[in-house]
Write an enzyme that holds these catalytic residues in place. Structure first.
Site, PDB file in Angstrom:
ATOM      1  N   HIS A 140      -6.988  -4.653  10.245  1.00  0.00           N
ATOM      2  CA  HIS A 140      -6.718  -4.403   8.834  1.00  0.00           C
ATOM      3  C   HIS A 140      -5.414  -5.070   8.397  1.00  0.00           C
ATOM      4  CE1 HIS A 140      -4.429  -0.339   9.575  1.00  0.00           C
ATOM      5  NE2 HIS A 140      -3.548  -1.300   9.402  1.00  0.00           N
ATOM      6  N   ASP A 155       0.814  -1.208   0.000  1.00  0.00           N
ATOM      7  CA  ASP A 155       0.000   0.000   0.000  1.00  0.00           C
ATOM      8  C   ASP A 155       0.851   1.263   0.000  1.00  0.00           C
ATOM      9  OD1 ASP A 155       0.987  -0.300   2.587  1.00  0.00           O
ATOM     10  OD2 ASP A 155      -0.957  -0.682   3.496  1.00  0.00           O
ATOM     11  N   GLU A 168      -9.580  -1.797   5.632  1.00  0.00           N
ATOM     12  CA  GLU A 168     -10.180  -1.522   6.928  1.00  0.00           C
ATOM     13  C   GLU A 168     -11.427  -2.380   7.158  1.00  0.00           C
ATOM     14  OE1 GLU A 168      -8.368   0.118   8.756  1.00  0.00           O
ATOM     15  OE2 GLU A 168      -7.828   2.124   8.087  1.00  0.00           O
ATOM     16  N   ASN A 188      -7.223  -2.854  14.466  1.00  0.00           N
ATOM     17  CA  ASN A 188      -8.619  -3.103  14.075  1.00  0.00           C
ATOM     18  C   ASN A 188      -8.734  -4.291  13.109  1.00  0.00           C
ATOM     19  OD1 ASN A 188      -7.575  -2.116  11.710  1.00  0.00           O
ATOM     20  ND2 ASN A 188      -8.927  -0.329  11.559  1.00  0.00           N
TER      21      ASN A 188
HETATM   22  O1  LIG Z   1       3.247  -2.336  12.122  1.00  0.00           O
HETATM   23  P1  LIG Z   1       2.343  -1.268  12.628  1.00  0.00           P
HETATM   24  O2  LIG Z   1       2.996   0.073  12.603  1.00  0.00           O
HETATM   25  O3  LIG Z   1       1.730  -1.623  13.923  1.00  0.00           O
HETATM   26  O4  LIG Z   1       1.174  -1.181  11.587  1.00  0.00           O
HETATM   27  C1  LIG Z   1       0.321  -2.237  11.345  1.00  0.00           C
HETATM   28  C2  LIG Z   1      -0.270  -2.115   9.972  1.00  0.00           C
HETATM   29  O5  LIG Z   1      -0.699  -0.818   9.742  1.00  0.00           O
HETATM   30  C3  LIG Z   1      -0.131  -0.294   8.563  1.00  0.00           C
HETATM   31  O6  LIG Z   1       0.974   0.484   8.898  1.00  0.00           O
HETATM   32  C4  LIG Z   1      -1.140   0.508   7.860  1.00  0.00           C
HETATM   33  O7  LIG Z   1      -1.733   1.333   8.783  1.00  0.00           O
HETATM   34  C5  LIG Z   1       0.256  -1.490   7.795  1.00  0.00           C
HETATM   35  O8  LIG Z   1       1.171  -1.167   6.811  1.00  0.00           O
HETATM   36  C6  LIG Z   1       0.713  -2.381   8.871  1.00  0.00           C
HETATM   37  O9  LIG Z   1       0.629  -3.684   8.457  1.00  0.00           O
END
Ligand SMILES: O=P(O)(O)OC[C@H]1O[C@](O)(CO)[C@@H](O)[C@@H]1O
Length: 246
Positions: free
Chosen positions: A138, A67, A143, A136
């Site tokens: 995702h 993404d 989402e 959450n």
């Molecule tokens: O590894 P983090 O910073 O907890 O983020 C979890 C997920 O959220 C994201 O940063 C997107 O918000 C993803 O790329 C990642 O898998």
């Protein structure tokens, strides 16, 4: 599904790097799906070390990132294009033309998304997709309440995601409200999936994802249906599942 519980973040990162490097060593022309966020930073560090120690060669690898924020310029230090250069690409020998990240400043989002899925297809599909997970549920930026049938598309970020990612920005208002993300269908079409999670904040969602109902409300729960998933979690993130998997 294989679930590996590690003592700490460093061990999770090493284990994940070893799995990615093994994929590349077994198939030098592997197509890797890559993730950003805080979770895989340690894994990338380990992969760079392995590359420097001649334990893995990325010269034939193709990569597709999950993404990118939208809109964002790749020179912005909060873009995922910048992140990937910083943490991995500038340190290893992936060919420039072989790295793909959705273009966060495209004028034609539909074409960008269609072209991205097409490029993955033309590359032979993703051999190993690395994933983090949002609190959450995702994966990528898919989402809750997303449709499971979606390919790469533009998404609106949940307030919870904006708040979680605000730690990387000067101000919460600077966090982009939209992104271009591989869809659930794109992710599920990967041949293998490696999901990483660490820390207490991920414990509840890891339990829900693995043992809860399969529902668009918890996008990652669909992974229960994927034939080849490896989950690497540290003890803190595994605190509600440890007794269920032993
Ligand atoms: O590894 P983090 O910073 O907890 O983020 C979890 C997920 O959220 C994201 O940063 C997107 O918000 C993803 O790329 C990642 O898998």
């Amino acid at each position: 599904m294989r679930i590996i519980i590690t003592d700490n973040y460093q061990e999770m990162s090493k284990k994940a790097a070893t799995l990615v490097a093994s994929q590349v060593n077994i198939k030098p022309g592997s197509v890797l799906g890559l993730a950003t966020g805080g979770t895989p930073v340690g894994m990338y560090k380990e992969l760079v070390k392995m590359y420097q120690d001649d334990e893995v060669d990325f010269s034939e690898v193709t990569t597709f990132n999950l993404d990118e924020y939208y809109p964002i310029d790749q020179t912005n230090d909060q873009s995922y294009a910048y992140y990937m250069q910083e943490h991995l690409f500038q340190h290893i020998n992936v060919a420039k033309d072989s790295m793909h990240i959705p273009n966060g400043k495209t004028k034609d989002v539909d074409q960008e998304c269609y072209g991205y899925d097409q490029a993955i297809y033309n590359a032979g599909g993703i051999d190993l997709q690395v994933l983090g997970i949002g609190t959450n549920g995702h994966i990528g930026f898919n989402e809750p309440d997303i449709t499971f049938e979606s390919g790469t598309h533009k998404v609106t970020l949940d307030q919870e995601t904006i708040e979680a990612n605000a730690r990387f920005f000067d101000r919460i208002d600077d966090v982009p409200k939209e992104a271009i993300s591989m869809g659930m269908k794109t992710i599920m079409q990967s041949k293998k999936i490696l999901l990483l999670a660490n820390g207490e904040s991920k414990a509840q969602i890891i339990d829900k994802m693995l043992f809860g109902e399969i529902s668009p409300n918890v996008p990652a729960s669909i992974l229960q249906l994927h034939p080849h998933v490896i989950i690497v979690v540290d003890k803190e993130a595994a605190q509600y599942i440890e007794h269920k998997v032993k």
